[in-house]
Write a protein that holds these residues in place. Structure first.
Motif, PDB file in Angstrom:
ATOM      1  N   THR A 193      10.904  -2.928   0.280  1.00 51.70           N
ATOM      2  CA  THR A 193       9.519  -2.709  -0.146  1.00 51.70           C
ATOM      3  C   THR A 193       9.367  -1.321  -0.754  1.00 51.70           C
ATOM      4  O   THR A 193      10.064  -0.375  -0.390  1.00 51.70           O
ATOM      5  N   THR A 194       8.445  -1.208  -1.700  1.00 51.27           N
ATOM      6  CA  THR A 194       8.054   0.078  -2.261  1.00 51.27           C
ATOM      7  C   THR A 194       6.530   0.139  -2.176  1.00 51.27           C
ATOM      8  O   THR A 194       5.884  -0.840  -1.769  1.00 51.27           O
ATOM      9  N   ALA A 195       5.972   1.265  -2.588  1.00 48.20           N
ATOM     10  CA  ALA A 195       4.508   1.387  -2.590  1.00 48.20           C
ATOM     11  C   ALA A 195       3.898   0.254  -3.422  1.00 48.20           C
ATOM     12  O   ALA A 195       2.848  -0.284  -3.088  1.00 48.20           O
ATOM     13  N   ARG A 196       4.623  -0.120  -4.484  1.00 47.88           N
ATOM     14  CA  ARG A 196       4.082  -1.167  -5.361  1.00 47.88           C
ATOM     15  C   ARG A 196       3.995  -2.530  -4.653  1.00 47.88           C
ATOM     16  O   ARG A 196       3.089  -3.325  -4.928  1.00 47.88           O
ATOM     17  N   THR A 197       4.941  -2.772  -3.731  1.00 43.74           N
ATOM     18  CA  THR A 197       4.895  -4.039  -2.987  1.00 43.74           C
ATOM     19  C   THR A 197       3.571  -4.139  -2.220  1.00 43.74           C
ATOM     20  O   THR A 197       2.885  -5.161  -2.254  1.00 43.74           O
ATOM     21  N   TYR A 198       3.228  -3.036  -1.530  1.00 47.75           N
ATOM     22  CA  TYR A 198       1.972  -3.026  -0.756  1.00 47.75           C
ATOM     23  C   TYR A 198       0.761  -3.100  -1.685  1.00 47.75           C
ATOM     24  O   TYR A 198      -0.236  -3.744  -1.375  1.00 47.75           O
ATOM     25  N   GLU A 199       0.889  -2.410  -2.836  1.00 49.41           N
ATOM     26  CA  GLU A 199      -0.209  -2.442  -3.804  1.00 49.41           C
ATOM     27  C   GLU A 199      -0.481  -3.866  -4.272  1.00 49.41           C
ATOM     28  O   GLU A 199      -1.633  -4.280  -4.356  1.00 49.41           O
ATOM     29  N   MET A 200       0.594  -4.590  -4.595  1.00 48.23           N
ATOM     30  CA  MET A 200       0.427  -5.958  -5.088  1.00 48.23           C
ATOM     31  C   MET A 200      -0.081  -6.881  -3.979  1.00 48.23           C
ATOM     32  O   MET A 200      -0.905  -7.751  -4.218  1.00 48.23           O
ATOM     33  N   ALA A 201       0.394  -6.635  -2.744  1.00 44.98           N
ATOM     34  CA  ALA A 201      -0.141  -7.405  -1.610  1.00 44.98           C
ATOM     35  C   ALA A 201      -1.628  -7.094  -1.464  1.00 44.98           C
ATOM     36  O   ALA A 201      -2.434  -7.970  -1.128  1.00 44.98           O
ATOM     37  N   GLY A 202      -1.988  -5.831  -1.746  1.00 46.30           N
ATOM     38  CA  GLY A 202      -3.401  -5.428  -1.683  1.00 46.30           C
ATOM     39  C   GLY A 202      -4.238  -6.164  -2.716  1.00 46.30           C
ATOM     40  O   GLY A 202      -5.370  -6.580  -2.432  1.00 46.30           O
ATOM     41  N   VAL A 203      -3.697  -6.327  -3.918  1.00 46.82           N
ATOM     42  CA  VAL A 203      -4.403  -7.076  -4.969  1.00 46.82           C
ATOM     43  C   VAL A 203      -4.686  -8.492  -4.479  1.00 46.82           C
ATOM     44  O   VAL A 203      -5.802  -8.995  -4.578  1.00 46.82           O
ATOM     45  N   ILE A 204      -3.656  -9.113  -3.889  1.00 46.83           N
ATOM     46  CA  ILE A 204      -3.802 -10.496  -3.409  1.00 46.83           C
ATOM     47  C   ILE A 204      -4.860 -10.550  -2.299  1.00 46.83           C
ATOM     48  O   ILE A 204      -5.729 -11.418  -2.273  1.00 46.83           O
ATOM     49  N   GLU A 205      -4.780  -9.568  -1.409  1.00 47.92           N
ATOM     50  CA  GLU A 205      -5.727  -9.484  -0.286  1.00 47.92           C
ATOM     51  C   GLU A 205      -7.177  -9.405  -0.786  1.00 47.92           C
ATOM     52  O   GLU A 205      -8.076  -9.998  -0.200  1.00 47.92           O
ATOM     53  N   GLN A 206      -7.356  -8.678  -1.890  1.00 46.85           N
ATOM     54  CA  GLN A 206      -8.715  -8.544  -2.435  1.00 46.85           C
ATOM     55  C   GLN A 206      -9.220  -9.826  -3.072  1.00 46.85           C
ATOM     56  O   GLN A 206     -10.422 -10.069  -3.125  1.00 46.85           O
ATOM     57  N   ARG A 207      -8.288 -10.644  -3.573  1.00 45.75           N
ATOM     58  CA  ARG A 207      -8.695 -11.801  -4.354  1.00 45.75           C
ATOM     59  C   ARG A 207      -8.870 -13.074  -3.536  1.00 45.75           C
ATOM     60  O   ARG A 207      -9.504 -14.011  -4.003  1.00 45.75           O
TER      61      ARG A 207
END
Ligand SMILES: [Mn+2]
Length: 340
Positions: A193-207
């Motif tokens: 995982t990188t910061a981007r992995t969490y960021e993209m999971a965050g995008v999904i979480e928001q949607r």
């Protein structure tokens, strides 16, 4: 490590082409199932999309409400490969798979096949992947080995496609598929995982409102055959100082009625043995031995490559011709585990 930066070309092809055939690897897993997420997104953008896959039935809850379509071959078709560094592993049409098989037999070993001739069997326009060993067999290649999963890459892509088209692409089903792909390839944010992995999971979480315990339960589900075969795995566990390995023979796999793909998941059990490198040998019906490798804090990709395999830095696979090659592989892996 080669990173292909054809992202802009990949994106513009996806936007401009009208018909697509999306292909992912055989013996599908939750990340390769993101092929359905891309298929559905492209359908929302009014494209015609055919999917060639081999995602097993127990992952059918991941089949986004993508409607299976066939392409019109009298019109241009854009071929896209996802989540696969190894061309020979693609769920290609049967005739082409047979030609691939012939080429491998003629060359003696998979990695000795003339790559140019192999990739010409069915040329791909676009390749989207995160495997470090991907040679980039498409006209345009977007290969990012730093990405945790192809699902992470698709999340970025869909965000961008939304911006370009103004159409909303993160449906509930697409979000569920992408999230399952990320957590499955990272073992719930444990690996790669990188910061981007969490960021993209965050995008999904928001949607979307995802039922994560339900997703976890679905991903963890194993058949009774898996547990039966687990007894064979445990009986056959051997260890050197820093290496643990086990062997699943074809008679046992058959006796317990385990699907080869599920048998391969027993690497998760083997990894619990204290070691630096875990190796699981799975004997297929043909006598070929599938090898799954896990490096615990140490890279094993070079070891895999030496034996004609590939994959990721700490998760890789190899195919051996027969049982005769197992001892030599164990010896090499034991050495590698001490070097680490
Ligand atoms: Mn993957």
């Amino acid at each position: 490590m080669t990173v292909y930066q054809d992202y802009e070309n990949v994106k513009s092809q996806l936007l401009s082409e009208r018909q697509f055939v999306l292909v992912t690897h055989r013996r599908g897993d939750a990340d390769s199932a993101c092929v359905f997420a891309l298929a559905e997104a492209l359908q929302i953008l009014d494209k015609r999309v055919e999917v060639l896959h081999d995602v097993p039935g127990y992952l059918d809850w991941l089949f986004a409400p993508y409607r299976q379509q066939t392409v019109d071959n009298s019109q241009p078709v854009c071929f896209v490969a996802l989540d696969t560094g190894n061309y020979a592993r693609l769920a290609l049409p049967k005739e082409i798979r047979e030609s691939v098989g012939e080429m491998i037999r003629a060359a003696g070993r998979e990695d000795q096949v003339d790559q140019g001739a192999l990739h010409a069997l069915l040329p791909f326009d676009l390749v989207i992947d995160h495997h470090a060993s991907n040679p980039g067999y498409g006209r345009y290649n977007w290969i990012d080995p730093k990405a945790s999963s192809t699902s992470e890459l698709l999340t970025m892509l869909l965000l961008d496609l939304e911006r370009e088209t103004g159409k909303s692409l993160f449906t509930e089903a697409i979000c569920q598929s992408l999230f399952a792909g990320i957590v499955s390839d990272t073992q719930w944010f444990l690996r790669d995982t990188t910061a981007r992995t969490y960021e993209m999971a965050g995008v999904i979480e928001q949607r979307a409102t995802l039922d994560k315990p339900d997703i976890a339960a679905n991903l963890m589900q194993r058949s009774p055959a898996y547990f039966g075969l687990g007894s064979v795995l445990r009986k056959n566990v051997r260890r050197t100082e820093a290496l643990a390995w086990s062997f699943l023979d074809r008679a046992s796999i058959r006796a317990y009625g385990a699907e080869p793909e599920e048998a391969a998941l027993l690497i998760e059990e083997l990894e619990k043995v204290p070691c630096k490198i875990a190796v699981l040998f799975i004997e297929e019906e043909s006598g070929v031995i599938r090898v799954r490798l896990r490096g615990k804090g140490v890279p094993i990709l070079e070891l895999a490559k030496r034996h004609g395999g590939g994959g990721h830095l700490r998760r890789a696979g190899v195919m051996l011709k027969s049982r005769q090659e197992v001892a030599r592989f164990v010896e090499d892996a034991a050495k590698e585990s001490m070097r680490a």
